[in-house]
Write an enzyme that holds these catalytic residues in place. Structure first.
Site, PDB file in Angstrom:
ATOM      1  N   ARG A   1       1.363  -2.217   3.586  1.00  0.00           N
ATOM      2  CA  ARG A   1       1.609  -3.292   4.546  1.00  0.00           C
ATOM      3  C   ARG A   1       2.291  -2.789   5.812  1.00  0.00           C
ATOM      4  NH1 ARG A   1       5.850  -6.681   5.756  1.00  0.00           N
ATOM      5  NH2 ARG A   1       7.121  -5.797   4.090  1.00  0.00           N
TER       6      ARG A   1
ATOM      7  N   CYS B   1       9.436 -12.507  -1.662  1.00  0.00           N
ATOM      8  CA  CYS B   1      10.053 -11.339  -2.302  1.00  0.00           C
ATOM      9  C   CYS B   1      10.929 -11.795  -3.470  1.00  0.00           C
ATOM     10  CB  CYS B   1      10.866 -10.554  -1.284  1.00  0.00           C
ATOM     11  SG  CYS B   1       9.848  -9.821   0.009  1.00  0.00           S
TER      12      CYS B   1
ATOM     13  N   SER C   1      10.443  -7.365  -4.813  1.00  0.00           N
ATOM     14  CA  SER C   1      10.533  -6.276  -3.855  1.00  0.00           C
ATOM     15  C   SER C   1      11.775  -6.459  -3.004  1.00  0.00           C
ATOM     16  CB  SER C   1       9.281  -6.263  -2.969  1.00  0.00           C
ATOM     17  OG  SER C   1       9.380  -5.302  -1.941  1.00  0.00           O
ATOM     18  N   CYS C   2      12.487  -5.343  -2.729  1.00  0.00           N
ATOM     19  CA  CYS C   2      13.734  -5.483  -1.980  1.00  0.00           C
ATOM     20  C   CYS C   2      13.957  -4.306  -1.030  1.00  0.00           C
ATOM     21  CB  CYS C   2      14.909  -5.590  -2.940  1.00  0.00           C
ATOM     22  SG  CYS C   2      16.494  -5.847  -2.114  1.00  0.00           S
ATOM     23  N   ASP C   3      14.034  -4.602   0.261  1.00  0.00           N
ATOM     24  CA  ASP C   3      14.465  -3.671   1.287  1.00  0.00           C
ATOM     25  C   ASP C   3      15.990  -3.602   1.166  1.00  0.00           C
ATOM     26  OD1 ASP C   3      15.467  -2.609   3.666  1.00  0.00           O
ATOM     27  OD2 ASP C   3      13.944  -3.537   4.934  1.00  0.00           O
TER      28      ASP C   3
ATOM     29  N   HIS D   1      13.931  -0.411  -2.730  1.00  0.00           N
ATOM     30  CA  HIS D   1      13.532   0.726  -1.906  1.00  0.00           C
ATOM     31  C   HIS D   1      14.305   0.821  -0.600  1.00  0.00           C
ATOM     32  CE1 HIS D   1      10.780  -2.727  -1.167  1.00  0.00           C
ATOM     33  NE2 HIS D   1      11.063  -2.452   0.092  1.00  0.00           N
ATOM     34  N   ILE D   2      14.284   2.022  -0.048  1.00  0.00           N
ATOM     35  CA  ILE D   2      14.820   2.322   1.276  1.00  0.00           C
ATOM     36  C   ILE D   2      13.682   2.922   2.092  1.00  0.00           C
ATOM     37  CG2 ILE D   2      16.464   3.721   2.590  1.00  0.00           C
ATOM     38  CD1 ILE D   2      18.267   3.741   0.107  1.00  0.00           C
ATOM     39  N   TYR D   3      13.373   2.337   3.254  1.00  0.00           N
ATOM     40  CA  TYR D   3      12.302   2.864   4.093  1.00  0.00           C
ATOM     41  C   TYR D   3      12.710   4.213   4.682  1.00  0.00           C
ATOM     42  CZ  TYR D   3       9.523  -1.414   3.927  1.00  0.00           C
ATOM     43  OH  TYR D   3       8.740  -2.464   3.515  1.00  0.00           O
TER      44      TYR D   3
END
Length: 283
Positions: free
Chosen positions: A22, A160, A181-183, A221-223
């Site tokens: 995405r 999310c 899902s988690c930023d 996650h960490i971008y």
């Protein structure tokens, strides 16, 4: 704070790189994380290793409670979190279901307050839950869900944190929230506040005591463009003691939350924090 920092460190140490279709970016990712917030003990889970804009987080959950589907409505109550997804996502801009500027489509509360029935009509899930809990009823299915695979193509973003399951045990209300899902650098900062506040509000308007809120994250996650700031800046800072959240006791019903409640009805005391960190946001 300890739980949050431990998860951040776990991702940095043990995460696996995953390509995200995405956003077109890589994410350092772990599977399964469980956090617990002590609402009964008034331990507000607000990040202190950087400045957290907690009013925006609360405004967003109020928008979900109200069933908002437009970024302008979210802005009016105090958050710009939906501006980018509504107006900068190329796929959504080309989507025939998009109604125009600021339209978000069938997101979160828009689904939860009007969940489509196969035989026609819809169900106001939140209203049913509030009515049951106010009567002391827990049917083991008091679940406010936003997840409707048949409507994903009609929204600018899949939910999310998609499920909030309330449980009533001897006059004490508990919450299990599930997030697919988690930023973690950006989103979790908000999500922790929202899970805590949602349980506190639901207990208050249904006349029950608040217990603990349990927050399940499936993909944390960490971008790639956030990693240096997390590893070299935020994780190097010492956390401050947890602040407390005060909610206007005059909020007594779902109707109150739907109509007159503003961010002035929430107050955080004892909040010490390090300076803000401008993490990149991925649309």
């Amino acid at each position: 704070m300890k739980q949050y920092l431990e998860l951040c460190q776990r991702i940095v140490d043990d995460g696996v790189w995953v390509n995200n279709e995405r956003t077109g970016k890589r994410c350092l990712t772990v599977i399964n994380a469980d956090l617990t917030y002590d609402v009964a003990g008034l331990k507000f889970p607000l990040v202190t290793t950087r400045k957290s804009f907690w009013k925006s987080a609360i405004a967003e959950i109020i928008g979900y409670i109200r069933g908002y589907d437009n970024a302008a409505d979210f802005r009016k109550i105090g958050t710009k979190t939906w501006d980018a997804n509504a107006n900068e996502n190329p796929d959504w801009l080309a989507n025939p279901y998009r109604k125009g500027i600021d339209d978000c489509g069938l997101i979160y509360g828009k689904i939860g307050r009007n969940f489509p029935k196969p035989d026609g009509g819809s169900v106001d899930i939140l209203r049913q839950i509030v009515d049951n809990l106010s009567k002391g009823i827990d049917n083991r299915g008091e679940i406010y869900t936003f997840y409707h695979p048949g409507a994903f193509h009609m929204a600018c973003l899949r939910p999310c944190m998609y499920s909030h399951h309330f449980s009533l045990l001897d006059g004490t209300l508990y919450l299990n929230s599930t997030q697919r899902s988690c930023d973690v650098p950006l989103g979790l900062n908000f999500n922790m506040v929202q899970v805590y506040v949602f349980l506190a509000l639901m207990a208050q308007i249904t006349g029950n005591k608040a217990g603990q809120a349990y927050h399940k994250i499936v993909n944390a996650h960490i971008y790639e463009d956030q990693l240096d700031l997390m590893r070299d800046v935020q994780l190097k800072r010492e956390p401050f003691p947890a602040p407390q959240l005060k909610i206007n006791p005059d909020i007594k019903s779902l109707n109150d939350l739907e109509t007159w409640v503003t961010m002035d009805d929430f107050e955080v005391t004892g909040y010490e924090h390090h300076e803000a960190i401008k993490y990149p946001f991925s649309v």
